[in-house]
Design a protein around this motif. Structure first.
Motif, PDB file in Angstrom:
ATOM      1  N   VAL A 255       0.896  -1.285   0.006  1.00 39.73           N
ATOM      2  CA  VAL A 255      -0.028  -0.153   0.139  1.00 39.73           C
ATOM      3  C   VAL A 255       0.890   1.323   0.025  1.00 39.73           C
ATOM      4  O   VAL A 255       0.671   2.170  -0.713  1.00 39.73           O
TER       5      VAL A 255
ATOM      6  N   ILE B  77     -10.716   4.875   1.608  1.00 38.66           N
ATOM      7  CA  ILE B  77     -10.383   3.727   2.447  1.00 38.66           C
ATOM      8  C   ILE B  77     -11.020   3.896   3.855  1.00 38.66           C
ATOM      9  O   ILE B  77     -11.507   2.817   4.291  1.00 38.66           O
TER      10      ILE B  77
ATOM     11  N   SER C 264      -3.069  10.107  -3.262  1.00 39.44           N
ATOM     12  CA  SER C 264      -3.066   9.088  -2.025  1.00 39.44           C
ATOM     13  C   SER C 264      -3.721   9.734  -1.064  1.00 39.44           C
ATOM     14  O   SER C 264      -4.412   8.782  -0.152  1.00 39.44           O
TER      15      SER C 264
END
Length: 105
Positions: A23, A42, A35
Motif C-alpha cells: 500500500v 479507504i 494518495s
C-alpha cells in the motif's frame, strides 16, 4: 501447541507487513494528492463497515438479553433438573416457577 500459535502469529505479522509495504508503494506511485484522496476513501469505507458491525452486534446482544424478541415472539422455557442420592431431586423452571417435587409458586 505454543510453537504452532507462534508460527501463525509470525505469518500474520509478515502478511500484514507485506500489505502495508505494498500500500505504501502504491501511495508513492500515485502521488501525494491522489494518495490523500484514496486514503480518505479507504478510511470512510472502513468506518462504514465498522458502523455496520456495531449496529448488527447491538441487535444481536438485545436478542440474547431479551429472549422474547427471538423467533416466534415467545420466551423459550428454561428448565434445569438435578437429581442425586436417595430419591432427591431439584427441579427449576422459568415461566411458571416451580421448586422441588410438585411445589409451585
Amino acid at each position: 501447541m505454543a510453537a504452532s500459535s507462534s508460527r501463525v502469529a509470525w505469518i500474520i505479522a509478515i502478511l500484514f507487513g507485506a500489505v502495508v509495504l505494498i500500500v505504501g508503494i502504491v501511495f508513492i506511485y500515485i502521488g501525494i494528492d491522489n494518495s490523500d484522496k484514496l486514503g480518505s476513501a479507504i478510511a470512510c469505507l472502513a468506518t462504514l463497515i465498522g458502523l455496520g458491525i456495531t449496529v448488527y452486534s447491538s441487535f444481536q446482544a438485545r436478542n440474547i438479553a431479551n429472549p422474547s424478541r427471538q423467533r416466534g415472539g415467545q420466551a423459550s422455557n428454561i428448565r434445569q433438573t438435578q437429581s442425586g442420592g436417595d430419591n432427591s431431586s431439584n427441579i427449576q423452571s422459568a415461566g411458571d416457577v416451580s421448586f422441588g417435587d410438585n411445589n409451585q409458586i
